[in-house]
Design an enzyme around this catalytic site. Sequence first.
Site, mmCIF file in Angstrom:
data_model
loop_
_atom_site.group_PDB
_atom_site.id
_atom_site.type_symbol
_atom_site.label_atom_id
_atom_site.label_comp_id
_atom_site.label_asym_id
_atom_site.label_seq_id
_atom_site.Cartn_x
_atom_site.Cartn_y
_atom_site.Cartn_z
ATOM 1 N N HIS A 49 0.873 -1.171 0.000
ATOM 2 C CA HIS A 49 0.000 0.000 0.000
ATOM 3 C C HIS A 49 0.914 1.225 0.000
ATOM 4 C CE1 HIS A 49 -2.793 -2.991 1.943
ATOM 5 N NE2 HIS A 49 -3.519 -2.518 0.967
ATOM 6 N N ASP A 52 2.199 1.627 3.364
ATOM 7 C CA ASP A 52 3.169 0.612 3.798
ATOM 8 C C ASP A 52 4.557 1.120 3.405
ATOM 9 O OD1 ASP A 52 1.266 -1.322 4.654
ATOM 10 O OD2 ASP A 52 1.036 -2.061 2.601
HETATM 11 C C1 3MF Z 1 -9.349 -6.701 0.942
HETATM 12 C C2 3MF Z 1 -8.142 -6.926 0.171
HETATM 13 C C3 3MF Z 1 -7.054 -5.910 0.322
HETATM 14 C C4 3MF Z 1 -6.339 -5.637 -0.963
HETATM 15 C C5 3MF Z 1 -5.155 -4.745 -0.752
HETATM 16 C C6 3MF Z 1 -4.428 -4.421 -2.043
HETATM 17 C C7 3MF Z 1 -6.024 -5.675 2.453
HETATM 18 O O1 3MF Z 1 -10.240 -7.730 0.862
HETATM 19 O O2 3MF Z 1 -8.041 -7.922 -0.494
HETATM 20 O O3 3MF Z 1 -6.152 -6.404 1.292
HETATM 21 O O4 3MF Z 1 -5.918 -6.807 -1.562
HETATM 22 O O5 3MF Z 1 -5.588 -3.584 -0.174
HETATM 23 O O6 3MF Z 1 -5.283 -3.958 -2.995
#
Ligand code: 3MF
Length: 343
Positions: A49, A52
């Site tokens: 992210h 992150d």
């Molecule tokens: C939620 C997700 C997310 C996305 C991530 C990257 C936290 O169901 O799957 O995981 O995969 O934000 O796009």
Amino acid sequence: MTATFRYSVGPWNIHTGADTFGPPVRAEVPFARKLELMKEIGFDAIQLHDDDAVPDLNECDSRSLRTKAKELKRQLDDAGLVPEFVAPRLWEDARTRDGAYTANLKQLRDYADERSKKAIEVANELGTNNIVLWLAREGNFVPENKSTTRSLHYLTEAINRMLEADKQIRIMIEPKPNEPVDKSFVPTVGHALALGYATADPSRVGVLIESAHSLLAGLDPADDMAFALAHRKLWGVHLNDQNGLKFDQDRPFGSVNLRQAFNQVRVLMESGYGSGGEYVGLDVKALRTQSDEKACKHLANSLFVAERLADKVRSLNAAEVAARQEDGDYEELDRYIIDHLLG
Ligand code: 3MF
Ligand code: MG
Ligand code: MG
């Protein structure tokens, strides 16, 4: 079929076990240690992210953001991990509580734009062209609170602005039918592809498919992947698993629906997925019951299953499958596949 996968994972997949109903049960693992663990377990790439990568990015101007992203790039190089994509986190900040790109208030939609541009800057510094959009809160609970047609227009325009802001980036839409919203505006792979085709440059918009998100839509992940592959739009995956239509469980790959997992691996391998540089990504959570020392088994188990299933795909008797397709004895085909998986 000799394809060998290269795997990716996100730092959020090594986590404290906090959930909607309870606080952390494990210590936070320092970021540098996460990188070591990922490498040890067998990952080649990391998913990120925007925050992150640069945790305080909301407070950063463009210069400090770029400096911090550059530092991270060095850290990733040292760790031997390639950044696969950057995803703007458009669901935590209070300004995204009504959705981000589809918020009813203009100043909130502007925040989503600003944040997306920051994610693109981070991606530039890290040296990846891939931007993942999980449209977490673009949907509703109250059916009359937003026009779905207008929301789709907002989403198209927001993607167009990103494509215009940077001519190199590719957008990978990660569809999910629900959670945290009740009804998402982009619930399935078909919706995501249609949204991509409606943008100013469809050649730069594809999808990232998460197994559990397909299952939550009542669909088969392997079929969803095959559909996107037929459009040459499968640019990323989040392999995981899910038991029925419940909350998003992010279970280890193959831990619930082994035959569906086999077919995801089969579809990926048959299409040559990975030969264009695509990674096989995971999006899995450790059970809350795991101790600190054993909080990465869900990652290792997912890779173990993917590799074992890849062996099963390689050793599949293609002539046997073709013969059954020819003579229509699908009961025999069923038996053969089950026997092959059990054997
Ligand atoms: C939620 C997700 C997310 C996305 C991530 C990257 C936290 O169901 O799957 O995981 O995969 O934000 O796009
Ligand atoms: Mg998920
Ligand atoms: Mg995901």
